[in-house]
Write a protein that holds these residues in place. Structure first.
Motif, short mmCIF file in Angstrom:
data_model
loop_
_atom_site.label_atom_id
_atom_site.label_comp_id
_atom_site.label_asym_id
_atom_site.label_seq_id
_atom_site.Cartn_x
_atom_site.Cartn_y
_atom_site.Cartn_z
N ASP A 32 0.83 -1.21 0.00
CA ASP A 32 0.00 0.00 0.00
C ASP A 32 0.86 1.26 0.00
N ALA A 33 1.97 1.24 0.74
CA ALA A 33 2.85 2.41 0.78
C ALA A 33 3.48 2.66 -0.59
N ARG A 34 3.89 1.58 -1.26
CA ARG A 34 4.47 1.74 -2.60
C ARG A 34 3.45 2.25 -3.60
N SER A 35 2.25 1.71 -3.55
CA SER A 35 1.23 2.17 -4.50
C SER A 35 0.81 3.60 -4.20
N THR A 36 0.77 3.99 -2.95
CA THR A 36 0.44 5.37 -2.59
C THR A 36 1.54 6.32 -3.06
N ALA A 37 2.80 5.93 -2.89
CA ALA A 37 3.92 6.77 -3.34
C ALA A 37 3.90 6.90 -4.86
N ARG A 38 3.59 5.81 -5.56
CA ARG A 38 3.51 5.84 -7.02
C ARG A 38 2.39 6.77 -7.47
N ARG A 39 1.25 6.66 -6.83
CA ARG A 39 0.09 7.51 -7.19
C ARG A 39 0.39 8.98 -6.90
N LEU A 40 1.05 9.25 -5.78
CA LEU A 40 1.41 10.63 -5.45
C LEU A 40 2.39 11.20 -6.47
N ALA A 41 3.35 10.39 -6.90
CA ALA A 41 4.30 10.85 -7.91
C ALA A 41 3.57 11.15 -9.22
N GLU A 42 2.60 10.33 -9.60
CA GLU A 42 1.82 10.59 -10.82
C GLU A 42 1.04 11.89 -10.69
N LEU A 43 0.43 12.12 -9.54
CA LEU A 43 -0.34 13.35 -9.35
C LEU A 43 0.56 14.57 -9.35
N GLU A 44 1.73 14.46 -8.73
CA GLU A 44 2.66 15.60 -8.71
C GLU A 44 3.19 15.88 -10.11
N ALA A 45 3.38 14.85 -10.92
CA ALA A 45 3.88 15.06 -12.28
C ALA A 45 2.83 15.74 -13.15
#
Length: 53
Positions: A32-45
């Protein structure tokens, strides 16, 4: 081995069940932490950059 008495099988299965549950929770938390970090990176990009004040 330690003598656990007549309830040795139950005790060992209980410890195994707890260990498996804790391992599953740790695994789920890491996933869950990895998927949340990935999703946050997508949103920030995708987000427009704001001007610094």
């Amino acid at each position: 081995m330690i003598d656990l008495g007549p309830h040795a099988v139950f005790i060992l299965w209980a410890y195994l069940g707890v260990a498996m549950t804790v391992a599953a929770l740790v695994g789920w938390t890491l996933h869950d932490a990895r998927s949340t970090a990935r999703r946050l990176a997508e949103l920030e990009a995708r987000a427009p950059r704001r001007a610094a004040r």
